[in-house]
Design an enzyme around this catalytic site. Structure first.
Site, PDB file in Angstrom:
ATOM      1  N   SER A 161      64.229  54.965  16.693  1.00  0.00           N
ATOM      2  CA  SER A 161      63.687  54.497  15.420  1.00  0.00           C
ATOM      3  C   SER A 161      64.813  54.363  14.386  1.00  0.00           C
ATOM      4  O   SER A 161      65.756  53.613  14.609  1.00  0.00           O
ATOM      5  CB  SER A 161      62.574  55.431  14.942  1.00  0.00           C
ATOM      6  OG  SER A 161      61.877  54.874  13.852  1.00  0.00           O
ATOM      7  N   ASP A 264      54.413  48.322  19.264  1.00  0.00           N
ATOM      8  CA  ASP A 264      55.204  48.752  18.112  1.00  0.00           C
ATOM      9  C   ASP A 264      55.375  47.563  17.167  1.00  0.00           C
ATOM     10  O   ASP A 264      55.902  46.525  17.585  1.00  0.00           O
ATOM     11  CB  ASP A 264      56.568  49.253  18.596  1.00  0.00           C
ATOM     12  CG  ASP A 264      57.471  49.735  17.475  1.00  0.00           C
ATOM     13  OD1 ASP A 264      57.054  49.709  16.298  1.00  0.00           O
ATOM     14  OD2 ASP A 264      58.612  50.148  17.779  1.00  0.00           O
ATOM     15  N   HIS A 294      54.938  53.036  18.725  1.00  0.00           N
ATOM     16  CA  HIS A 294      56.154  53.570  18.147  1.00  0.00           C
ATOM     17  C   HIS A 294      56.220  55.088  18.356  1.00  0.00           C
ATOM     18  O   HIS A 294      55.271  55.809  18.061  1.00  0.00           O
ATOM     19  CB  HIS A 294      56.240  53.241  16.651  1.00  0.00           C
ATOM     20  CG  HIS A 294      57.600  53.444  16.077  1.00  0.00           C
ATOM     21  ND1 HIS A 294      58.644  52.579  16.323  1.00  0.00           N
ATOM     22  CD2 HIS A 294      58.115  54.430  15.285  1.00  0.00           C
ATOM     23  CE1 HIS A 294      59.728  53.019  15.702  1.00  0.00           C
ATOM     24  NE2 HIS A 294      59.431  54.145  15.067  1.00  0.00           N
TER      25      HIS A 294
END
Length: 331
Positions: A161, A264, A294
């Site tokens: 991320s 995501d 995610h």
């Protein structure tokens, strides 16, 4: 029971409050875990209060020199740390699964420390590791977990991320730095966090995602980017805003793995970054699963295993074969 839809108030969704001095109150965080017998904390910069949590795998055969992996955690640049339970546990499992020593970097968070603070801390961790490598080869100072147990010529840099974004930015910053005898063989960007003013197709399609809704990602960028810039800033949107210097440097990246998931909202941006690097001649491997969301590997053991398998195959392919030639002295 199905999770409730995300709150329309991104502060409420992220469980944060903005204070009058510009700092955040983080109302709910993951538990922070202490080091174990297989992990320990090393101060990185006492002034900025950053540190590295080192994880060593179990059941290592004697006289084995292990690869080393520098890891940057996720959290949108504003949340969590190397000691946060999901990242501590994930790094511990990765160390065992990959038979790799992992250095998880506890970098400074925004908005108390806006970008490029996290990038600076990421670079500092790479330079610390370089100094450890030089100490090991010259008879100088080197942490005992590293001195006799790792192969400094087999280093990988990974992030998830926001950590994947840090991997990209750190690579730009160290591409012209002499890191010898440390050698970065590959970069691994897992669900990397990039953005832009105009929403991507996946962001529009998944704007009300229960993990990463568009209102929350917009707030994250407003809290972490330098004051007065928008989401097309180069830190967020390198595809649109990279200048000639960045474009030249990214062409000298080592082999890069980009991993993502169809559920995501950020997946299109990850694909676009992969295409950008490929266009510059970088050897890029991609793994985009149709399903998954995610940060799913932190909560779904099946996704975690699949990610570890993908990372292991990437690392082994670079350790056992001739890697693409690059012009910098360290990658």
């Amino acid at each position: 029971m199905e999770a409730p839809p995300p709150s329309s108030d991104p502060y409420k969704f992220l469980n944060i409050s903005l204070n009058s001095d510009g700092s955040l109150t983080r109302h709910r965080d993951f538990p922070k875990l202490p080091p174990t017998e297989q992990s320990k904390d090393i101060p990185l910069n006492p002034t900025t209060k950053t540190f590295i949590r080192i994880f060593k795998p179990r059941n290592v055969p004697p006289e084995t020199k292990l690869p080393i992996l520098v890891y940057y955690h996720g959290g949108g640049f504003i949340l969590y740390g190397a000691a946060s339970a999901p990242f501590h546990e994930s790094c511990s499992k990765m160390a065992d699964r990959l038979q790799t020593v992992i250095l998880s970097v506890d970098y400074r968070l925004a908005p108390e420390h806006r970008l490029p603070a996290a990038y600076d801390d990421g670079v500092e961790a790479i330079l610390w590791l370089r100094d450890q490598a030089r100490g090991a080869t010259s008879g100088g100072d080197c942490d005992p977990w590293l001195k006799d147990g790792v192969d400094f010529s087999k280093c990988f840099v990974m992030g998830s991320s926001s950590g994947g974004n840090i991997v990209y930015s750190v690579a730009l910053r160290v591409v012209d730095t002499d890191l010898s005898p440390l050698k970065i063989q590959g970069l691994i960007m897992n669900q990397a966090f990039f953005g832009g003013v105009e929403p991507s197709d996946s962001e529009s399609r998944l704007k009300d995602d229960r993990i990463c809704p568009l209102t929350a990602t917009h707030l994250l960028w407003s809290l972490c980017l330098p004051e007065g810039v928008d989401r097309d800033h180069v830190y967020s949107n390198p595809i649109k805003s990279s200048g000639p210097q960045e474009i030249e440097k990214m062409g000298r990246f080592p082999a890069t793995l980009i991993n993502g998931y169809g559920g995501d909202p950020l997946v299109d941006r990850q694909r676009h970054v992969a295409d950008m690097l490929k266009a510059r001649g970088v050897h890029v491997e991609t793994k985009f699963d149709k399903d998954g969301f995610h940060a799913c590997e932190l909560f779904d053991p099946t996704k975690a295993k699949a990610l570890y398998d993908t990372v292991e195959a990437f690392m082994k392919s670079l350790s056992s074969t001739t890697t693409p030639t690059v012009t910098s002295s360290n990658m």
